[in-house]
Write a protein that holds these residues in place. Structure first.
Motif, short mmCIF file in Angstrom:
data_model
loop_
_atom_site.label_atom_id
_atom_site.label_comp_id
_atom_site.label_asym_id
_atom_site.label_seq_id
_atom_site.Cartn_x
_atom_site.Cartn_y
_atom_site.Cartn_z
N ILE A 21 0.82 -1.21 0.00
CA ILE A 21 0.00 0.00 0.00
C ILE A 21 0.86 1.26 0.00
O ILE A 21 0.50 2.26 -0.61
CB ILE A 21 -0.97 -0.01 1.21
N ASP A 22 2.00 1.23 0.66
CA ASP A 22 2.84 2.41 0.75
C ASP A 22 3.85 2.54 -0.39
O ASP A 22 4.75 3.35 -0.34
CB ASP A 22 3.58 2.44 2.09
N ARG A 23 3.68 1.75 -1.44
CA ARG A 23 4.64 1.76 -2.54
C ARG A 23 3.98 2.01 -3.89
O ARG A 23 3.97 1.16 -4.75
CB ARG A 23 5.36 0.42 -2.60
N ASP A 24 3.43 3.20 -4.07
CA ASP A 24 2.90 3.57 -5.38
C ASP A 24 4.06 3.71 -6.36
O ASP A 24 5.17 4.05 -5.97
CB ASP A 24 2.16 4.91 -5.32
N ARG A 25 3.77 3.46 -7.62
CA ARG A 25 4.76 3.68 -8.68
C ARG A 25 4.22 4.70 -9.65
O ARG A 25 3.05 4.68 -9.99
CB ARG A 25 5.07 2.39 -9.42
N ILE A 26 5.10 5.55 -10.09
CA ILE A 26 4.74 6.58 -11.07
C ILE A 26 5.34 6.16 -12.41
O ILE A 26 6.55 5.96 -12.52
CB ILE A 26 5.27 7.97 -10.65
N VAL A 27 4.47 6.04 -13.40
CA VAL A 27 4.88 5.62 -14.74
C VAL A 27 4.88 6.86 -15.63
O VAL A 27 3.83 7.47 -15.83
CB VAL A 27 3.92 4.55 -15.29
#
Length: 90
Positions: A21-27
């Motif tokens: 949950i605390d590891r969003d990725r930005i593409v």
């Protein structure tokens, strides 16, 4: 042509969550999207993933605009429930 495509970015980055949950990725680019589709995708083969990989490859090769890969990647991400929306750092 490939060198020019390395710097091609999406008009808006995409935010996904592949696991924690605390590891969003930005593409930010078709190249980022292709890397995730090939190496980090949470689900085995499905049609939308394959379409997204094909779209990313078409953009990287210079045949399509980045929006093609962005649209296909979002559809694939929604399909497996990892799409969080557009990324807006503001």
């Amino acid at each position: 042509m490939l060198d020019a495509m390395k710097t091609t970015r999406f008009h808006k980055p995409i935010r996904i969550q592949l696991g924690r949950i605390d590891r969003d990725r930005i593409v930010v680019s078709p190249r980022d999207a292709a890397d995730i589709l090939l190496h980090d995708w949470p689900v085995a083969e499905n049609k939308r993933r394959v379409r997204a990989m094909e779209a990313c490859l078409a953009v990287i090769k210079g045949g399509k605009p980045p929006s093609t890969a962005r649209t296909a990647f979002i559809a694939a991400a929604k399909d497996v429930g990892i799409y969080l929306g557009d990324y807006d750092p503001a």
